[in-house]
Structure formats: C-alpha cells, structure tokens
Design an enzyme around this catalytic site. Structure first.
Site, short mmCIF file in Angstrom:
data_model
loop_
_atom_site.label_atom_id
_atom_site.label_comp_id
_atom_site.label_asym_id
_atom_site.label_seq_id
_atom_site.Cartn_x
_atom_site.Cartn_y
_atom_site.Cartn_z
N GLU A 319 0.83 -1.20 0.00
CA GLU A 319 0.00 0.00 0.00
C GLU A 319 0.87 1.26 0.00
O GLU A 319 0.70 2.15 -0.83
CB GLU A 319 -0.92 0.00 1.22
CG GLU A 319 -1.84 1.20 1.30
CD GLU A 319 -2.85 1.21 0.16
OE1 GLU A 319 -3.68 0.29 0.09
OE2 GLU A 319 -2.80 2.11 -0.69
N ASP A 323 1.15 4.03 -3.02
CA ASP A 323 0.64 5.39 -2.87
C ASP A 323 1.68 6.43 -3.29
O ASP A 323 1.38 7.37 -4.03
CB ASP A 323 0.23 5.66 -1.41
CG ASP A 323 -0.97 4.81 -0.99
OD1 ASP A 323 -1.63 4.26 -1.88
OD2 ASP A 323 -1.23 4.70 0.22
N SER A 594 -7.10 1.65 -4.10
CA SER A 594 -5.92 2.16 -3.40
C SER A 594 -5.04 2.98 -4.33
O SER A 594 -4.33 3.87 -3.87
CB SER A 594 -5.07 1.00 -2.89
OG SER A 594 -5.58 0.53 -1.69
N GLY A 654 -23.70 9.89 -16.91
CA GLY A 654 -23.97 10.69 -15.72
C GLY A 654 -23.42 9.98 -14.49
O GLY A 654 -22.72 8.96 -14.59
#
Ligand code: NAG
Ligand code: NAG
Ligand code: NAG
Ligand code: NAG
Ligand code: NAG
Ligand code: NAG
Ligand code: NAG
Ligand code: NAG
Ligand code: NAG
Length: 677
Positions: A319, A323, A594, A654
């Site tokens: 993770e 990131d 993530s 939309g």
C-alpha cells in the site's frame, strides 16, 4: 467481528450490585441507566481509588444541524463565501457547548465540592475533567462503581449501572465517565500487562492492494519507452502495464518541470497504517521510471502515536509503496507528507478503529470532542495510549500535533457494519470540520463491488460479506461520509488504448474478485450537493433491484438490497488496474481503488499549487464544485461492480454508484478551479 462491535452495550447478563448505598434526593434523576446490568463489571472499586472523571458537556445541537450549510457556504461554487475557510478557533467556537451550559455545569461542580482548581476545561470546551476518589464520585453521582477484575490483559473496566444528576443539570450534560460507559483503568499499577491478543481484529482493508503478475526483473533502459526484462513498454502497452506516462495520457497532463519551485506548504498528505514504505523501492522505481526524481526523495515524516517508517525492502508494504510511487510522478517536485499512524501493536490489528487517532493528531479538539453520544476516542474500538505493552508507544495520545496538509489521501477503510453508527457519525463530523478549514480529503472506495470481503478475508469463505441474509449490499466506511471525496476505480480494457474510454474496474483475479466498491450508505442520507445527480440516476437508469429506505435493511419486507435514500458512493474515479510499481525490490503490477485515490488527490494537489501561484488558497471540500461541473470528467459508461451474488450496479451516463462522475480531465479541472475565488 461485526456483531461483537455492535452489541457492546446491549449484552444481557445477570449480576449483583445494583443497589445504591445512598438515597437519591428528589432533586435528582437518573441520567443514564443500563437496561441490563453490565455483564463484565461486578466487583466494587475501593473507596480511595482515584477515578479520572470526565463530564461531557452537551454540544450545541444547532451546530450539528447547521454544519452542512456551513460547509456548503465555503464549498459551493456559487456561494459568495466560496473558499473563505474557517480557522480552527472558529470551528471550536461553533461546535462547542453554549456558555450557559458551561456555566451551569461548572456551578454544580463547585457547589458539590469539586474546587475550580481541580477542574480542567478541555481546549475544545466540550468537557470538564478532574480526578475524584471513588467515595467522592459516588456521592456526586449517587451511584456505586464496579470493575470487571480483569487486569492481566488490559486493565479493568470501571463503571456503574446507573447514575443520577440534579434535574437542572441534565439538559447540559451529555454523559459522564466512568459511568454507564466504563473507563479502562489499571487498578494495580504493579501488575504486568501481557500483550493482549487482538480482541476486535481490524477488518481487512477493502483497499489493500494485491500483488499482481510479476514483471521480469532486469530493467535496463528507459527513454520514452521502458524496457524491462525484454518487455518494450510504451503507451501502446498501457492496457497491460500502467506506467506514469499512461496516467498522464489518460487524464491529459504532463509531469511538472522537476526544477520548478514549489510552495513550502502544499505537501500532499498520505495516510498509512500498519503498512510501511521502503526507500530502496522508491529509488528503484525512480531509477526505472522517473529518473528526474533523485534517489533518496522521501516524504516529510509526520508520524502519529509511536508509528515508525520506513522499513527494509524485504518488509515493504504494497500500500505505502503504491501510494507514493503513484503520487511522485504526478506532483514532484512538490513534496509528500506521510501520516504514519499508531504503534505497531495497534497498527497491526490491535484496534478496529483506524482513523480517530490520526484525526486527533490533526485536530487536538477532536481528542475530546463529544457528538452522537461519544466523547473522544472510543476505548473499546480505538487505540489507547500510553500503550503499556512491550514496544508500545509510551507517550500520551497525540492531540493537535500536526497541521493538516491541504490534501490528504487515504487508501484504507472498513465497512459501515464493522463499526457502530454513532462512532461513524462523530468521525464524519470531523471530516466536515476539516473541509470547513480548507482540507480536501480523498478516500479509496474499496475493492469489493457492492459487497464485502467474503467472511472478512480475501479467501472464499462461506459468506460474501454482505448484510442480512448475506444478500444486502455492504457500503464501505469512511467513504460513506458525505464530507469527503470518494474515489472508485477504472481500468483500460485489454486491447484498448489510453485514448479509448476506460470502464469500471472489474476483474476475476486468482483468489479474489476485484471490483470498484460503490452503492448507497445505510447511515448517511443524500447530501444536498448529490441530490440532483442521484435523482437523475434513478430517473434514467433505475436499477432493477428492490430497495429500502432510511438504512432499514433488516425490516425491508420486500427483500430490498440497497438504501434508496443514502449517500451515493463513489464521487469520482481514476485508474485502478495494472499499476506498475516497485515493491520489495520487484517490479510489480498492483490493482485497487488504493491506486485511484492517490492519483486523484495528486491532481488536486497540483491544481492547488497552481492556485497558490496566482494568490489563491486551498480548495477544502470539492464535491459541490465537482457535482455542479460534470463536464470536467470523462464519464465512464461501461462496467459493473458485482457483489452479494449480483452483478452490482452498472456504470451509465452521468453519475452512477460504480464510477461516480467519472475520471478526471485535468485541463478542464484546472481551468474550473483556477476560475474560482
Ligand atoms: C519499443 O517499441 C517502439 C515502438 O513500438 C519502438 O519505436 C522502439 O524502438 C522500441 N524500443 C526498444 C528499445 O526496443
Ligand atoms: C489535452 O489538453 C489540451 C490543453 O492542455 C487540449 O488542447 C487537448 O485538446 C486535450 N486533449 C484531449 C485529448 O482532450
Ligand atoms: C535542474 O537542476 C539540476 C541540478 O540542480 C541541473 O543539473 C539541471 O540542468 C536542471 N535542469 C533544468 C532543465 O533546469
Ligand atoms: C501557506 O498556505 C496558506 C493557505 O493554505 C497561505 O495562506 C500561506 O500564504 C501559505 N504560505 C506559504 C509560505 O506559502
Ligand atoms: C538509485 O538507487 C537505485 C536502487 O537502489 C540504484 O539502482 C541506482 O543506481 C541509484 N542511482 C543513483 C544515481 O545513485
Ligand atoms: C444517546 O444516548 C441516549 C441515552 O443514553 C439516547 O436516548 C439517545 O437517543 C442517544 N442519541 C444518539 C444520537 O445516539
Ligand atoms: C467473473 O467470473 C464470472 C463467473 O465465472 C463471470 O460470469 C464474469 O463475467 C467474470 N467477470 C469478469 C469481469 O471477468
Ligand atoms: C468470483 O465470482 C464468481 C462469480 O462471479 C464466483 O463463482 C467465484 O467463486 C468468485 N471467486 C472468489 C475467489 O470469490
Ligand atoms: C422499519 O422500517 C420503517 C420504514 O423505513 C421504519 O420507520 C421503522 O423504524 C423500521 N423499524 C425498525 C425496527 O427498524
């Protein structure tokens, strides 16, 4: 797991010791009483023990009702006060108790023999704190205190089954602890704490990325193309390997000039917990894919409550590495700030609440803020500091130690049903306050479509991780909070180019069916900024499933699967499949929302940088602007988010509960936000 948390205050059991030693005067009335005595407290606490008394003052109820209006006033693009964010002092003043409440309760304590000098009034004005002996506290509250006798693992829970207050005080006091809600105390300071087995195990993050197919190692050359182990990666291979250039092409931006000067206070905030970056992974990534970013480039360390990072490469987390390796190519030379949170025991599952200690560190007033029947962190759900376990963080809970960055991205979360609703309402109110103060918060929507993880794991447990009879859709949290920007995931279909439309992320992976989480909250109603978008969605693309209202899935007699009047999830989307990153030294592909949240957050951070250059400020809560300007998105109109044995919802033209308004069109977003005050 779900049940354990939710039934905490409703457990039935028999127990001695409800008789009160003192007659209750007629001027007093019961303020709180358990319907059934607490099953775990049964032994009297000695009269001389000092109790840490906390009197929670009733917050200004009007404030909670007005909060949405206040936020819209500074966030809606047509508001004359757009961008005029509040100071933290203004927030405390507006949300705190009234001066009448403060004075009335202070007078009662004084008359009862609790001298003014003994009382601390919290910075957020929300509570009075003082130490009192058990004898004194029992007289004050006309009650008797008990404890549960458990010492070895976690100390003793001290509480009572009912307590009384003067009637004229009752309107001003929320509640008192220890009271019906227990306070965890070490009644025998000499006793050794043992490392407690994680009681309420943290639910698996819906946003934990998966290590995907491994790319062959041995990268050699990079210019416009990347050659990794014989693979010649170009813009033509973005359907298989999403490089930084693929994201640039998808959303039509270029990397910033690496030598440009940047604002000193526009660092991108990234939250991590129980997952850690490795500098060697960053350096290998930079060397292969973004050689203009020098080795050693790393985040500013704003670490909360004993957290530590980085780790050696062999322990790197999928993770954290993901990131930062997504963010840097979008924002460098802007900096990042890492909010690594909690000591190792709690970070690795010792508590089920993930975000409260982080929010405490950003806003000291939140440490003791009362709302929705909860004051401060919840000792049954959140980490408790100091943590006496070996290696635990020995300091006091950190409150207000960091300024929040303008933008914060969070790729963690659980499900609404993992935590009590009042807990989430109080936390959501804090996200609102951060928005009022100009902070933009992005959260990954989750990777499990309309459902949850089967049996709370990646494996194929007996259940889908859905509600009721394992059929009702399970919304994610904290995404369902209406006051943050919720980011779903898209993918480039196999064989498609970066210039073709993306579709909703949805892949049967080995061992795990991944699809972008979306749906409708069972806790939070539809916020004003989303009303039109949701109404249009139901009018033009009504999904065929039965539904219920007001989160009442348990008594939905028609077999309703989703809440028809809940906050819609997500708001926006960005790529979340086949992201090329380096983790544990391997060049790897990762998937998940993530990835989507840091991508979107990084683009907004860049836009704020451009605003700062022309003398404008941060953006705070951006959803009202986004919903009023759907043209700044690539509308995603294909794909589903399956779960709970259904296909889930369908991505349509939309807004939809799969990819929200769509993926960013950077030049359009930039123009829109530069045009606002
Ligand atoms: C990679 O492929 C592109 C076109 O697909 C080609 O122009 C380039 O020369 C190739 N690079 C290498 C190192 O093979
Ligand atoms: C990309 O953005 C530029 C403006 O920066 C614009 O001229 C161009 O048309 C955009 N391309 C696409 C494919 O939207
Ligand atoms: C950027 O800075 C580096 C070192 O400070 C220098 O070597 C390089 O030439 C600069 N590049 C540009 C485009 O200014
Ligand atoms: C830092 O940001 C704030 C707004 O977020 C702004 O008022 C201030 O001028 C900035 N300071 C610097 C040094 O850029
Ligand atoms: C940067 O670090 C990587 C990974 O450790 C290494 O392969 C590379 O040689 C380094 N580059 C420089 C310029 O030191
Ligand atoms: C707070 O608790 C009281 C009783 O302790 C209850 O009557 C009330 O409904 C609760 N309020 C909320 C918002 O949960
Ligand atoms: C996943 O597998 C199911 C059953 O094998 C199939 O119906 C569905 O189309 C697959 N979804 C994707 C995205 O491949
Ligand atoms: C993935 O979904 C399909 C149905 O679409 C199901 O048959 C399969 O068991 C699921 N796989 C896992 C690992 O849950
Ligand atoms: C059942 O649903 C109705 C309608 O939404 C609601 O008014 C009622 O309070 C619910 N009852 C329970 C026990 O949740």
């Amino acid at each position: 797991m779900h049940v354990g948390v939710l039934t905490f205050v409703h457990i039935a059991a028999t127990l001695a010791g409800t008789a009160l030693g003192l007659a209750v005067p007629h001027t007093h009335a019961v303020h709180e009483r358990r319907r059934v005595p607490h099953p775990r407290i049964n032994q009297r606490v000695s009269a001389d023990v000092l109790l840490p008394m906390r009197v929670g003052l009733k917050a200004n109820a009007e404030a909670l009702r007005s909060a949405e209006d206040w936020l819209m006033e500074v966030s809606h693009p047509s508001s004359p006060k757009f961008g005029q964010h509040w100071t933290s002092a203004e927030v405390i003043e507006a949300f705190g108790p009234s001066s009448e409440t403060i004075e009335t309760v202070a007078a009662w304590l004084g008359e009862s023999g609790i001298a003014k000098e003994r009382i601390t009034h919290s910075d957020n004005k929300g509570w009075f704190a003082f130490d009192a002996t058990v004898e004194e506290a029992e007289r004050l509250l006309h009650t008797e205190f008990f404890h549960d006798g458990i010492e070895e693992d976690r100390g003793s829970m001290v509480g009572c089954n009912e307590y009384h207050l003067p009637k004229h005080i009752q309107d001003h006091v929320d509640y008192i602890t220890p009271g019906v809600r227990g306070t965890l105390m070490d009644l025998h300071p000499s006793s050794q704490w043992k490392r407690a087995a994680a009681e309420g195990k943290r639910a698996t993050s819906p946003s934990t990325p998966r290590h995907g197919k491994l790319m062959p190692k041995g990268a050699k050359l990079r210019n416009v193309d990347v050659v990794v182990g014989g693979l010649n990666l170009t813009l033509d291979t973005c359907d298989e390997y999403v490089l930084p250039e693929c994201i640039q092409a998808l959303y039509n931006f270029t990397a910033p000039e690496p030598n440009s000067t940047v604002s000193a206070n526009n660092s991108l905030g990234i939250f991590e917990e129980g997952d850690f970056y490795a500098q060697d992974d960053f350096d290998t990534f930079f060397t292969l894919l973004t050689p203009y970013i020098p080795n050693g480039t790393h985040p500013i360390h704003d670490f909360v409550d004993g957290a530590k990072a980085p780790v050696v490469q062999a322990l790197a987390g999928g993770e954290s590495d993901l990131d930062f390796e997504l963010a840097y190519p979008i924002i460098y030379p802007q900096t990042t700030t890492l909010y690594q949170t909690d000591d190792l025991y709690y970070a690795e599952g010792g508590a089920s609440g993930i975000f409260n200690t982080f929010l405490d560190a950003l806003d000291g007033s939140y440490c003791t803020y009362s709302a929705y029947n909860e004051t401060g962190d919840d000792p049954t759900l959140d980490p408790v500091y100091p943590d006496p376990r070996p290696g635990g963080y020995k300091g006091e809970l950190e409150c207000g130690v960091y300024e929040p960055t303008n933008v914060i991205t969070i790729s963690y979360g659980v499900y609404e049903n993992d935590l009590p609703y009042y807990y989430q309402e109080r936390q959501c109110n804090e996200f609102l306050k951060l928005g009022l103060q100009g902070v933009s918060i992005f959260v990954a929507s989750g990777d499990t479509g309309v459902g949850g993880y089967p049996d709370g794991t990646y494996g194929d447990g007996p259940a889908y991780g859905c509600l009721r009879d394992d059929d009702v859709f399970a919304p994610t949290q904290p995404n369902s909070c209406p006051w943050l920007t919720n980011v779903g995931a898209t993918q480039i279909n196999s064989g498609s180019s970066v210039y073709d439309a993306e579709v909703a992320a949805d892949q049967n992976l080995s061992g795990f069916n991944y699809s972008s989480s979306g749906g409708f909250s069972n806790i939070f109603g539809i916020p004003s900024y989303q009303t039109d978008a949701i109404a249009t969605y139901f009018a033009d693309h009504d999904p065929s499933y039965p539904y219920y209202y007001d989160g009442n899935y348990l008594n939905a007699t028609n077999g309703g699967l989703y809440n028809r009047n809940g906050r819609g999830i997500p708001d926006v989307a960005a790529n979340g499949l086949n992201l090329a990153v380096v983790v544990e030294g391997d060049f790897t592909l990762e998937d998940g929302t993530s990835a989507s949240s840091p991508i979107f957050a990084s683009l907004i951070n860049r836009i704020i940088e451009e605003r700062i250059k022309v003398g404008k400020g941060s953006l705070g809560f951006i959803n009202p602007t986004l919903y009023a300007n759907p043209q700044v998105f690539h509308d995603i109109t294909a794909g589903y988010n399956p779960g709970c044995g259904t296909l889930g919802f369908e991505a349509v033209s939309g807004w939809d509960p799969v990819t929200g308004l769509g993926t960013p069109d950077y030049p359009q977003l930039l123009e829109l936000f530069l045009g606002l005050p």
